[in-house]
Every structure is written in structure tokens, then in C-alpha cells.
Design an enzyme around this catalytic site. Sequence first.
Site, PDB file in Angstrom:
ATOM      1  N   CYS A 174     -32.690   4.911  93.789  1.00  0.00           N
ATOM      2  CA  CYS A 174     -33.930   5.680  93.659  1.00  0.00           C
ATOM      3  C   CYS A 174     -33.794   6.969  94.443  1.00  0.00           C
ATOM      4  O   CYS A 174     -33.756   6.960  95.662  1.00  0.00           O
ATOM      5  CB  CYS A 174     -35.109   4.872  94.194  1.00  0.00           C
ATOM      6  SG  CYS A 174     -36.206   4.333  92.898  1.00  0.00           S
TER       7      CYS A 174
ATOM      8  N   GLN B  86     -18.918  -2.599 103.300  1.00  0.00           N
ATOM      9  CA  GLN B  86     -18.878  -3.780 102.432  1.00  0.00           C
ATOM     10  C   GLN B  86     -17.670  -4.666 102.689  1.00  0.00           C
ATOM     11  O   GLN B  86     -17.605  -5.776 102.158  1.00  0.00           O
ATOM     12  CB  GLN B  86     -18.859  -3.352 100.948  1.00  0.00           C
ATOM     13  CG  GLN B  86     -20.184  -2.809 100.441  1.00  0.00           C
ATOM     14  CD  GLN B  86     -21.269  -3.874 100.314  1.00  0.00           C
ATOM     15  OE1 GLN B  86     -21.001  -5.081 100.344  1.00  0.00           O
ATOM     16  NE2 GLN B  86     -22.503  -3.445 100.172  1.00  0.00           N
TER      17      GLN B  86
ATOM     18  N   ALA C  20     -24.165   1.360 109.430  1.00  0.00           N
ATOM     19  CA  ALA C  20     -23.120   2.165 108.791  1.00  0.00           C
ATOM     20  C   ALA C  20     -23.642   3.536 108.385  1.00  0.00           C
ATOM     21  O   ALA C  20     -22.884   4.494 108.325  1.00  0.00           O
ATOM     22  CB  ALA C  20     -22.546   1.424 107.588  1.00  0.00           C
TER      23      ALA C  20
HETATM   24  C1  LIG Z   1     -25.054  -0.885 103.170  1.00  0.00           C
HETATM   25  C2  LIG Z   1     -24.064   0.217 103.123  1.00  0.00           C
HETATM   26  C3  LIG Z   1     -24.172   1.323 103.964  1.00  0.00           C
HETATM   27  C4  LIG Z   1     -25.317   1.475 104.948  1.00  0.00           C
HETATM   28  O1  LIG Z   1     -25.199   0.555 105.984  1.00  0.00           O
HETATM   29  P1  LIG Z   1     -26.435   0.292 106.985  1.00  0.00           P
HETATM   30  O2  LIG Z   1     -25.827  -0.520 108.072  1.00  0.00           O
HETATM   31  O3  LIG Z   1     -27.464  -0.431 106.177  1.00  0.00           O
HETATM   32  O4  LIG Z   1     -26.908   1.613 107.459  1.00  0.00           O
HETATM   33  C5  LIG Z   1     -23.220   2.303 103.876  1.00  0.00           C
HETATM   34  N1  LIG Z   1     -22.200   2.210 103.014  1.00  0.00           N
HETATM   35  C6  LIG Z   1     -22.051   1.161 102.185  1.00  0.00           C
HETATM   36  C7  LIG Z   1     -20.889   1.104 101.263  1.00  0.00           C
HETATM   37  C8  LIG Z   1     -22.984   0.132 102.205  1.00  0.00           C
HETATM   38  O5  LIG Z   1     -22.841  -0.903 101.366  1.00  0.00           O
END
Ligand SMILES: *Cc1c(COP(=O)(O)O)cnc(C)c1O
Length: 388
Positions: free
Chosen positions: A326, A180, A72
Site C-alpha cells: 500500500c 528474511q 531491519a
Molecule cells: C520485514 C522486513 C524488513 C523490515 O524489518 P522490521 O524489523 O520490521 O523493520 C526489511 N526488509 C525485509 C526484506 C523484510 O522482510
Amino acid sequence: MAAIYLDYAATTPVAPEVVEQLCDCLGHEPGNPASSGHAYGRAAQARVEDARADVASVINADPREIVFTSGATEANNLAIQGAARFRAGQGRHIVVGATEHMAVLETVRALEFSGFQVSQVAAADDGRILPEAVTAALRADTILVAVMHANNETGVINDIAAIGACARRHGALMHVDAAQTVGKLALDVQGLDADLVALSAHKNHGPKGVGALWVRRRPRVRLTPLMYGGGHERGLRAGTLATHQIVGMAVALASAEQRRNADWSHAEGLGERLRERLAAVADWYENAAAAPRLPGIRSIGFAGIDGVSLATALADEVALSTGSACTTGSTEPSHVLRAMGQDAATAAQAVRLSWGRYTTPEEIDRAAMAIATVVNRMRAAEVNTTAS
Ligand SMILES: *Cc1c(COP(=O)(O)O)cnc(C)c1O
């Protein structure tokens, strides 16, 4: 005994059926999906196209609208940088929710250095980004609005349909980070005024390192790619497709979609149980309690107790995270809680507990007991230190 895993919002255990099909693909399919000249390549391509159709069907999209990415984070980058760069001639103003994930906030911050202007919309007291607040931030030169579906720290669910309608009325593109929510909340992109939706696999029992961007075809949304190469993914995402990861994502999301109601009520039941078990502890509160939320994410604070210290003291028994991100080495109180009006001291009390499909009621009981013990011990120590 291993610590109880209550950090599902960070990542989830990979489902056994996902591991099985991912490994099968990794071990038995040597072809490159782009090598259409031989059967190995065509077999890999068929696997990818089946997966694309499965992922598309979870959000009621056309498979041709799915662009596979490394997650994401990349999907958010491709959506926001890609739309901003493509549309820069029409305007250079972007509106984002102040509670967005860093993958969105840092992306628009980088765009500010190349001449774009960004307005951050503060959250309401309950944590939601309200459509009227988004509307108030729109300008004649606004080209893009980005508001997440559900927040990863508080679980707060935004009304993306209403916000999308505001953006659409205004002629701006609408991007939604659904990392999410995909497979947890019903998401029908046909019935939604959105143009771009970022998906991740590993927040819902898929492998890490794979995700997708949904890019609307009708009316067609055009993007400038982040990377150049062999023209994969309709020219939007160069690079050899990670066949096994993509298969794993499709299996995970299809199975999550099937179990959507069961997973939801399971998480909801565990949440009620946690509240009951924590009733014995004094002076604690839930953040964003008044808003509609995902049932498996709770941001909570214990009055007078620093969230980082609590998480550290609990680490051997309960794996949870703090509400804080962080940033450049220094731990700052959660920008999400600050965006909904909390002062820094209150925001620093937050810890995030998140659970899901494989969490058991017994684990919730044991975690609540451990939390109660540690909180009471920390408060007693505080009283002793102040007294002496
Ligand atoms: C985990 C998350 C991301 C990042 O997703 P990845 O697949 O780990 O790059 C982006 N937005 C939200 C809301 C997330 O919870």
C-alpha cells in the site's frame, strides 16, 4: 474457529522460550546498560553484551560489529543513509535491486532529494537480481550497492556472494538486507564480500521492534549516524538500549540457528503439501518458480482472480497477504512482480502465502480447501455475471 495464520513473511509468532526470557529480563532487570557506575547497570550491560555475542555468532561476526536498532527498517536506513552521507565526497551514485523492501527503496528515494543518484537493477524473469546486471549498473562514482538476501514477497534468494564480489572489485560498499534470512539461511559474513547486513528479530520468532546492523570492522566501514545523543553503540545509534528486546532477539536467533535444518525441512514439506492440495484447483501458478527460494514463502496467482479480492474473501479463514504494497493510500500491484517483467494485471493476481515452524499439515490442508472453495466460487460468480 480462528483464521489460519499464513503470513509468516509479515511476522512470526514469538517462540515460547523467547517470551520467557524477554519477560524475565523486563520484569527483573531494572538497570540501564549505560549506567556502569552501579551493579544494576552492569548487570543490564552484561545481558546486552551476551546477546550481542549470540547475535554475532549466528552470522560469524565480531560482537563489536553489531549495532542494535529498532528493526531491519532502521538498520537499512542507518546502512544506506549512513554510508551515503559518509562517502558523499567520493561519489554520489547508489545501485539497488528493484525488488528491495520499501525500507531500502524509500531510503534511496529520499537520498535522491539530497543530490544522490540511484540506479535500480531490474530482476531477471525468475525474480533474481543477477550479478551481471548489477555490474552493468556500476559507475565510476558508485559508492554503494544494496541487494537483499531473500525477497519478502517471492522468497527468491539472491546470490549475494557473487554480487558482493562485483561491488568489492569495483570499490563500492555492499549492503545486504537479510531480514528474511537470518537464522534460516547460513550467513557467514567473514566469507562474504559485504560490508553491511541488516537483521530483524520478528521474522524469525523474536519480538517486533528490534533488529541490528552488522558493520564490518576489517576493513573498517564508517557511517554517519542517523541520530545523535549519548554515544551508545559506538556512536552509531544513540538511545537507551532496549535490554529485554535485545535479549529476546538473541534467544530467537540463537534458537533459530540451532533449528535451522529442521525448520527448513518442515517448511519445505508444508510447501509440497500445499502444492498437492491445490492441484485440484485449475489455472494457478507460482511466481518466481524457477529461482532458488525460501521454502516458507510462495507468491501465487489464480488466473482471472484479483489478489486483493481473494485475500479479502478468505480473511475469516486464512490470514494471508497480497503481493502488493500500500503506497500512499492507493493499492498498486507489487513492485517486486513488476520488476521481474509482469504486467500490472498479472501482478494484481498475486497472493502471498507464508508459513513456518508452528504451521501444521492440518492447517495447510484446511487453508488449501478454503482457497479452492473461494476461488471456485469467485470464478463461478464471474461466469454468471458475464453470462447475464
Ligand atoms: C520485514 C522486513 C524488513 C523490515 O524489518 P522490521 O524489523 O520490521 O523493520 C526489511 N526488509 C525485509 C526484506 C523484510 O522482510
